[in-house]
Design a protein around this motif. Structure first.
Motif, short mmCIF file in Angstrom:
data_model
loop_
_atom_site.label_atom_id
_atom_site.label_comp_id
_atom_site.label_asym_id
_atom_site.label_seq_id
_atom_site.Cartn_x
_atom_site.Cartn_y
_atom_site.Cartn_z
N ARG A 41 -21.04 19.94 -23.30
CA ARG A 41 -21.84 20.52 -23.83
C ARG A 41 -22.35 19.97 -24.98
O ARG A 41 -23.79 20.36 -25.06
N ALA A 45 -27.13 19.49 -24.87
CA ALA A 45 -27.72 19.54 -26.11
C ALA A 45 -29.15 18.58 -26.32
O ALA A 45 -30.07 18.34 -25.82
N GLU A 53 -36.37 21.10 -25.58
CA GLU A 53 -35.44 22.44 -26.20
C GLU A 53 -35.24 22.13 -27.45
O GLU A 53 -33.40 22.27 -26.75
N GLN A 55 -34.42 23.69 -30.22
CA GLN A 55 -33.77 25.02 -31.10
C GLN A 55 -32.16 25.11 -29.68
O GLN A 55 -30.88 25.59 -30.22
N LEU A 56 -32.83 25.81 -28.24
CA LEU A 56 -31.52 25.89 -27.84
C LEU A 56 -30.89 24.39 -27.73
O LEU A 56 -29.30 24.76 -27.82
N VAL A 58 -29.86 22.97 -31.21
CA VAL A 58 -29.69 22.87 -32.36
C VAL A 58 -28.84 24.71 -31.70
O VAL A 58 -26.81 24.03 -31.88
N ASP A 59 -28.97 25.19 -30.43
CA ASP A 59 -27.57 26.05 -30.44
C ASP A 59 -26.62 25.80 -29.48
O ASP A 59 -25.18 26.09 -29.83
N GLN A 60 -26.44 24.43 -28.81
CA GLN A 60 -25.83 23.98 -27.99
C GLN A 60 -24.87 23.01 -29.28
O GLN A 60 -23.37 23.45 -29.38
N HIS A 61 -25.52 22.73 -29.71
CA HIS A 61 -24.68 21.90 -30.67
C HIS A 61 -23.78 22.65 -31.78
O HIS A 61 -22.46 22.34 -32.15
N GLN A 62 -24.44 23.75 -32.70
CA GLN A 62 -23.71 24.40 -32.87
C GLN A 62 -22.28 25.16 -32.95
O GLN A 62 -21.36 25.58 -33.06
N VAL A 63 -22.40 25.35 -30.96
CA VAL A 63 -21.47 26.24 -30.72
C VAL A 63 -19.90 25.36 -30.61
O VAL A 63 -18.87 25.44 -30.89
N LEU A 86 -25.54 17.61 -35.13
CA LEU A 86 -25.74 19.42 -35.28
C LEU A 86 -26.74 19.64 -36.60
O LEU A 86 -27.88 19.88 -36.34
#
Length: 122
Positions: A41, A45, A53, A55-56, A58-63, A86
């Motif tokens: 993941r 990212a 991309e 923001q996408l 960021v979303d992957q790092h956040q998960v 992140l």
């Protein structure tokens, strides 16, 4: 990562999504933490960042960061690195305050675990 470095982003995405599917399926089946899923993941990212991309990404790092914190705790080295990734992704996406908060959230633990001289804490 080789595909990403070579600029073959479509090929990289295909491989990464296939791998992530396998790792997440195995993780769900076994109930065990699959470290490969988090690493995959994070690489995905990087691909998203390369495509712009942010923001996408960021979303992957956040998960990854949230999952690692829940399963392994803040003092796990992978958790510390995930939080640092992140924080950088948030900064790259223009969320300076969130990036700062994320970095400060893990800094004391990182100093204890990694030492004051480590690249992540200096």
């Amino acid at each position: 990562k080789t595909y990403i470095r070579a600029g073959s982003l479509d090929a990289a995405e295909s491989v990464l999504t296939d791998c992530l599917d396998v790792f997440l399926t195995e993780e769900a089946r076994s109930g065990l933490d699959c470290r490969f899923a988090g690493g995959t993941r994070q690489t995905f990212a990087l691909l998203l960042e390369k495509r712009g991309e942010k923001q996408l990404a960021v979303d992957q790092h956040q998960v990854v960061a949230v999952k690692y914190r829940q399963l392994r705790g803040d003092s796990d080295r992978d958790t510390i690195h995930a939080m640092a990734s992140l924080s950088k992704a948030l900064l790259d996406a223009g969320s300076q305050q969130d990036a700062r908060d994320c970095a400060l959230d893990i800094l004391d633990v990182a100093k204890q675990v990694l030492g004051d001289g480590h690249d992540l804490v200096t």
